[in-house]
Design a protein around this motif. Structure first.
Motif, PDB file in Angstrom:
ATOM      1  N   ALA A  29     -14.599 -49.606  18.946  1.00 20.98           N
ATOM      2  CA  ALA A  29     -14.901 -48.245  18.490  1.00 20.98           C
ATOM      3  C   ALA A  29     -16.343 -47.905  18.805  1.00 20.98           C
ATOM      4  CB  ALA A  29     -14.641 -48.107  16.992  1.00 20.98           C
ATOM      5  N   GLU A  30     -16.584 -46.624  18.925  1.00 21.52           N
ATOM      6  CA  GLU A  30     -17.947 -46.158  19.154  1.00 21.52           C
ATOM      7  C   GLU A  30     -18.086 -44.762  18.590  1.00 21.52           C
ATOM      8  OE1 GLU A  30     -17.611 -44.119  23.582  1.00 21.52           O
ATOM      9  OE2 GLU A  30     -18.458 -46.128  23.412  1.00 21.52           O
ATOM     10  N   ALA A  31     -19.322 -44.374  18.339  1.00 18.37           N
ATOM     11  CA  ALA A  31     -19.561 -43.011  17.877  1.00 18.37           C
ATOM     12  C   ALA A  31     -19.234 -42.042  19.010  1.00 18.37           C
ATOM     13  CB  ALA A  31     -21.020 -42.854  17.443  1.00 18.37           C
ATOM     14  N   LEU A  32     -18.614 -40.932  18.663  1.00 13.57           N
ATOM     15  CA  LEU A  32     -18.287 -39.944  19.679  1.00 13.57           C
ATOM     16  C   LEU A  32     -19.583 -39.411  20.269  1.00 13.57           C
ATOM     17  CD1 LEU A  32     -15.804 -38.420  20.857  1.00 13.57           C
ATOM     18  CD2 LEU A  32     -16.397 -36.558  19.309  1.00 13.57           C
ATOM     19  N   PRO A  33     -19.728 -39.489  21.607  1.00  7.52           N
ATOM     20  CA  PRO A  33     -20.960 -38.996  22.232  1.00  7.52           C
ATOM     21  C   PRO A  33     -21.159 -37.521  21.945  1.00  7.52           C
ATOM     22  CG  PRO A  33     -19.653 -40.272  23.788  1.00  7.52           C
ATOM     23  CD  PRO A  33     -18.797 -40.045  22.582  1.00  7.52           C
ATOM     24  N   PRO A  34     -22.392 -37.092  21.740  1.00 11.94           N
ATOM     25  CA  PRO A  34     -22.657 -35.669  21.500  1.00 11.94           C
ATOM     26  C   PRO A  34     -22.494 -34.867  22.782  1.00 11.94           C
ATOM     27  CG  PRO A  34     -24.706 -36.886  21.667  1.00 11.94           C
ATOM     28  CD  PRO A  34     -23.609 -37.908  21.719  1.00 11.94           C
ATOM     29  N   GLY A  35     -22.507 -33.571  22.675  1.00 12.04           N
ATOM     30  CA  GLY A  35     -22.406 -32.724  23.851  1.00 12.04           C
ATOM     31  C   GLY A  35     -21.025 -32.123  23.985  1.00 12.04           C
ATOM     32  N   ASN A  36     -20.625 -31.926  25.236  1.00  9.45           N
ATOM     33  CA  ASN A  36     -19.351 -31.240  25.514  1.00  9.45           C
ATOM     34  C   ASN A  36     -18.177 -32.203  25.485  1.00  9.45           C
ATOM     35  OD1 ASN A  36     -20.774 -28.817  26.011  1.00  9.45           O
ATOM     36  ND2 ASN A  36     -21.221 -29.477  28.099  1.00  9.45           N
ATOM     37  N   GLY A  55      -4.447 -40.986  27.478  1.00  9.03           N
ATOM     38  CA  GLY A  55      -5.076 -40.442  28.675  1.00  9.03           C
ATOM     39  C   GLY A  55      -5.609 -41.545  29.541  1.00  9.03           C
ATOM     40  N   VAL A  56      -6.417 -41.155  30.523  1.00  8.24           N
ATOM     41  CA  VAL A  56      -6.964 -42.135  31.451  1.00  8.24           C
ATOM     42  C   VAL A  56      -8.464 -42.322  31.261  1.00  8.24           C
ATOM     43  CG1 VAL A  56      -5.221 -41.766  33.205  1.00  8.24           C
ATOM     44  CG2 VAL A  56      -7.235 -40.303  33.169  1.00  8.24           C
ATOM     45  N   VAL A  57      -9.041 -41.708  30.230  1.00 10.54           N
ATOM     46  CA  VAL A  57     -10.482 -41.775  30.035  1.00 10.54           C
ATOM     47  C   VAL A  57     -10.876 -42.641  28.839  1.00 10.54           C
ATOM     48  CG1 VAL A  57     -12.546 -40.420  29.518  1.00 10.54           C
ATOM     49  CG2 VAL A  57     -10.864 -39.540  31.123  1.00 10.54           C
ATOM     50  N   SER A  58     -10.060 -42.664  27.806  1.00  4.83           N
ATOM     51  CA  SER A  58     -10.471 -43.311  26.558  1.00  4.83           C
ATOM     52  C   SER A  58     -10.754 -44.789  26.717  1.00  4.83           C
ATOM     53  CB  SER A  58      -9.397 -43.113  25.486  1.00  4.83           C
ATOM     54  OG  SER A  58      -8.180 -43.722  25.871  1.00  4.83           O
ATOM     55  N   MET A  59     -10.075 -45.461  27.670  1.00  3.18           N
ATOM     56  CA  MET A  59     -10.328 -46.867  27.964  1.00  3.18           C
ATOM     57  C   MET A  59     -10.228 -47.752  26.728  1.00  3.18           C
ATOM     58  SD  MET A  59     -10.927 -47.252  31.222  1.00  3.18           S
ATOM     59  CE  MET A  59     -11.936 -48.696  31.447  1.00  3.18           C
ATOM     60  N   GLY A  60      -9.337 -47.445  25.828  1.00  4.63           N
ATOM     61  CA  GLY A  60      -9.119 -48.291  24.669  1.00  4.63           C
ATOM     62  C   GLY A  60     -10.114 -48.078  23.547  1.00  4.63           C
ATOM     63  N   GLN A  61     -10.952 -47.050  23.623  1.00  3.85           N
ATOM     64  CA  GLN A  61     -11.951 -46.808  22.596  1.00  3.85           C
ATOM     65  C   GLN A  61     -11.377 -45.915  21.492  1.00  3.85           C
ATOM     66  OE1 GLN A  61     -14.673 -48.109  21.979  1.00  3.85           O
ATOM     67  NE2 GLN A  61     -15.834 -48.661  23.783  1.00  3.85           N
ATOM     68  N   GLN A  62     -11.792 -46.230  20.258  1.00  2.40           N
ATOM     69  CA  GLN A  62     -11.551 -45.323  19.136  1.00  2.40           C
ATOM     70  C   GLN A  62     -12.902 -44.648  18.853  1.00  2.40           C
ATOM     71  OE1 GLN A  62      -8.214 -46.061  18.688  1.00  2.40           O
ATOM     72  NE2 GLN A  62      -8.759 -47.728  20.067  1.00  2.40           N
ATOM     73  N   TYR A  63     -12.858 -43.444  18.297  1.00  2.00           N
ATOM     74  CA  TYR A  63     -14.096 -42.714  18.089  1.00  2.00           C
ATOM     75  C   TYR A  63     -14.353 -42.492  16.600  1.00  2.00           C
ATOM     76  CZ  TYR A  63     -13.721 -41.910  23.067  1.00  2.00           C
ATOM     77  OH  TYR A  63     -13.615 -42.096  24.420  1.00  2.00           O
ATOM     78  N   THR A  64     -15.623 -42.633  16.218  1.00  2.00           N
ATOM     79  CA  THR A  64     -16.026 -42.475  14.821  1.00  2.00           C
ATOM     80  C   THR A  64     -17.070 -41.366  14.706  1.00  2.00           C
ATOM     81  OG1 THR A  64     -17.954 -43.953  14.836  1.00  2.00           O
ATOM     82  CG2 THR A  64     -15.775 -44.984  14.609  1.00  2.00           C
ATOM     83  N   ASN A  65     -17.258 -40.883  13.480  1.00  2.27           N
ATOM     84  CA  ASN A  65     -18.357 -39.950  13.258  1.00  2.27           C
ATOM     85  C   ASN A  65     -19.653 -40.737  13.091  1.00  2.27           C
ATOM     86  OD1 ASN A  65     -17.763 -41.021  10.745  1.00  2.27           O
ATOM     87  ND2 ASN A  65     -18.243 -39.128   9.643  1.00  2.27           N
ATOM     88  N   ASN A  66     -20.767 -40.023  13.006  1.00  5.01           N
ATOM     89  CA  ASN A  66     -22.077 -40.675  12.986  1.00  5.01           C
ATOM     90  C   ASN A  66     -22.273 -41.558  11.763  1.00  5.01           C
ATOM     91  OD1 ASN A  66     -22.723 -39.405  15.379  1.00  5.01           O
ATOM     92  ND2 ASN A  66     -23.710 -37.661  14.382  1.00  5.01           N
ATOM     93  N   LYS A  67     -21.791 -41.113  10.598  1.00  4.68           N
ATOM     94  CA  LYS A  67     -21.979 -41.864   9.352  1.00  4.68           C
ATOM     95  C   LYS A  67     -21.354 -43.249   9.444  1.00  4.68           C
ATOM     96  CE  LYS A  67     -22.689 -42.576   4.888  1.00  4.68           C
ATOM     97  NZ  LYS A  67     -24.030 -42.927   4.364  1.00  4.68           N
ATOM     98  N   LEU A  68     -20.115 -43.313   9.901  1.00  6.51           N
ATOM     99  CA  LEU A  68     -19.433 -44.600  10.020  1.00  6.51           C
ATOM    100  C   LEU A  68     -20.098 -45.469  11.070  1.00  6.51           C
ATOM    101  CD1 LEU A  68     -17.145 -46.500   9.287  1.00  6.51           C
ATOM    102  CD2 LEU A  68     -15.655 -45.251  10.868  1.00  6.51           C
ATOM    103  N   ALA A  69     -20.448 -44.895  12.209  1.00  4.68           N
ATOM    104  CA  ALA A  69     -21.087 -45.665  13.273  1.00  4.68           C
ATOM    105  C   ALA A  69     -22.436 -46.223  12.810  1.00  4.68           C
ATOM    106  CB  ALA A  69     -21.269 -44.792  14.511  1.00  4.68           C
TER     107      ALA A  69
END
Length: 436
Positions: free
Chosen positions: A145-152, A220-234
């Motif tokens: 898991a990783e924090a969702l990158p900011p931006g678009n 999809g073909v981009v996530s590459m097995g990642q789960q996404y978290t908000n900043n607080k959890l990360a």
């Protein structure tokens, strides 16, 4: 004679020999069906891939890590990536490979690379989660898991919603395979809490983070097995991971996200500059570019077959109109004797050819659209091969494609009908009236 009258007469003349016109239209139908179907599949594939790229920041997005970390990431994602149908169960005896940090000197050099937008740089924290579980299962699964990158960045979801990056509660978006493994369905996991467990390296005491599932990530073909978290959890997991680290280690950067000017510089140019300072970069195109190229090549081959079918149809148009000219020789002579110009005769036969192309393309496109929508529905149904990709429509029909294919076929039909139309327009009215 008005152009509308000429068009009506041209279409009426097609009905003089219904079978011959039908067979010619059928040949055009096959070509138009092949081309529009191939274009629709290509549009469907490209739309899906483009949406994946756009959802992760677009073409200018670049994830940068140290060279040593690049191999480690490939190994980890190979074990947990979307290619695996099931999550891998946690094994306490297996040690996971770590990552090498990016130095401050490398970061400063990175910001100075021509084409890199230094102001867009954001540190990506690598989270070390021992396993994930839930109240509905006694099994434990490895998870990345990783924090969702900011931006678009706007992750496609099949259930739930986007993360609230600034929320005070712990939030996470999960892949479908974790939803099933943890004992839930897409409909009932949203709003539920799962347990992310981090093992203390020294005391071997487990610390649990109860994270609320806000969305299920669309395959999809981009996530590459990642789960996404908000900043607080990360942030809290990262603090737990690094609580024993001295400040100089805790503040190390292992990965950064940065934007580059993709209109002015190629990704390869930027990557070469990164290698000079001991870093590696990966764009979203790196993940899916090969897939897109593969589909483009295959579909181009199918389009070629469609054009071959149109070539055969063009020969049919020439034959149909030559026979029509032959049969209507006396009629052409009478029309010219009554004052019809050679230009009008040429236009009349040309419009017959264009009409053949128009009706063949209309029927081909209509049948293709009906079958395409039926195929989309069937493939997304339970057991269909696109069931796992609900946001991917195999055939996508766009107005520009429909218009361009129709116009292309009408142009080909016009060119094919030019020679018979010219022959008709140059007939001498006296000779034509004597024709038996």
């Amino acid at each position: 004679m008005k152009i509308l009258d000429i068009i009506k007469d041209a279409n009426a003349n097609l009905l003089r020999n219904k079978l011959r016109s039908f067979l010619t239209i059928l040949a055009i139908f096959i070509g138009s069906f092949s081309i529009i179907s191939t274009s629709a599949i290509q549009a469907g594939v490209n739309n899906f891939i483009d949406s994946q790229v756009d959802s992760y920041g677009g073409e200018g997005y670049l994830a940068v890590v140290s060279k040593d970390s690049f191999d480690a990431l490939e190994g980890l994602q190979g074990a947990m990536g979307s290619g695996n149908k099931e999550p891998i169960e946690y094994n306490p005896d297996k040690i996971q490979t770590g990552m090498s940090p990016i130095t401050e000197e490398q970061i400063e050099k990175l910001k100075k690379i021509e084409g890199i937008d230094g102001d867009s740089m954001v540190e990506q924290k690598t989270l070390s989660i021992t396993y994930v579980t839930s109240e509905k299962t006694d099994k434990k699964y490895l998870i990345s898991a990783e924090a969702l990158p900011p931006g678009n960045v706007n992750v496609d979801v099949v259930a739930g919603d986007q993360l609230d990056l600034r929320a005070d509660e712990y939030q996470i978006q999960l892949e479908q395979k974790y939803v099933d493994a943890l004992g839930y369905t897409n409909e009932n996991i949203v709003g539920e809490k799962i347990q992310l467990v981090v093992l203390d390296e020294y005391t071997h005491v487990e610390k649990t983070f109860d994270a609320k599932v806000v969305g299920v990530i669309a395959p999809g073909v981009v996530s590459m097995g990642q789960q996404y978290t908000n900043n607080k959890l990360a942030d809290d997991i990262y603090d737990e991971n690094t609580k024993y680290y001295p400040d100089e280690v805790k503040n190390q950067t292992f990965a950064v996200a940065v934007n580059f000017d993709f209109e002015k510089y190629s990704a390869d140019d930027i990557k070469e500059k990164l290698e000079d300072i001991g870093l590696s970069g990966m764009t979203v195109e790196d993940i899916i570019g090969t897939i897109k190229t593969f589909f483009d090549v295959i579909l181009t081959v199918f389009k070629i077959f469609g054009f071959i079918a149109l070539l055969a149809a063009a020969i049919g148009i020439i034959n149909t109109l030559f026979m029509s000219v032959q049969e209507r020789t006396r009629e052409i002579g009478l029309d010219k004797a009554l004052g019809m110009s050679s230009h009008h005769v040429f236009m009349s036969f040309s419009l017959e050819a264009i009409s053949l192309g128009f009706w063949g393309s209309v029927f081909g496109i209509t049948v293709s659209m009906i079958l395409g929508n039926l195929v989309n529905a069937a493939f997304h149904a339970e057991g269909g091969f696109l069931e796992a990709f609900p946001t991917f429509n195999l055939a996508t029909y766009t107005i520009p494609d429909i218009i361009s294919v129709t116009i292309l076929i009408m142009i080909i039909a016009f060119l094919a009908g030019t020679l018979p139309a010219r022959r008709a327009s140059h007939k001498n009215p006296i000779d034509a009236l004597r024709y038996e």
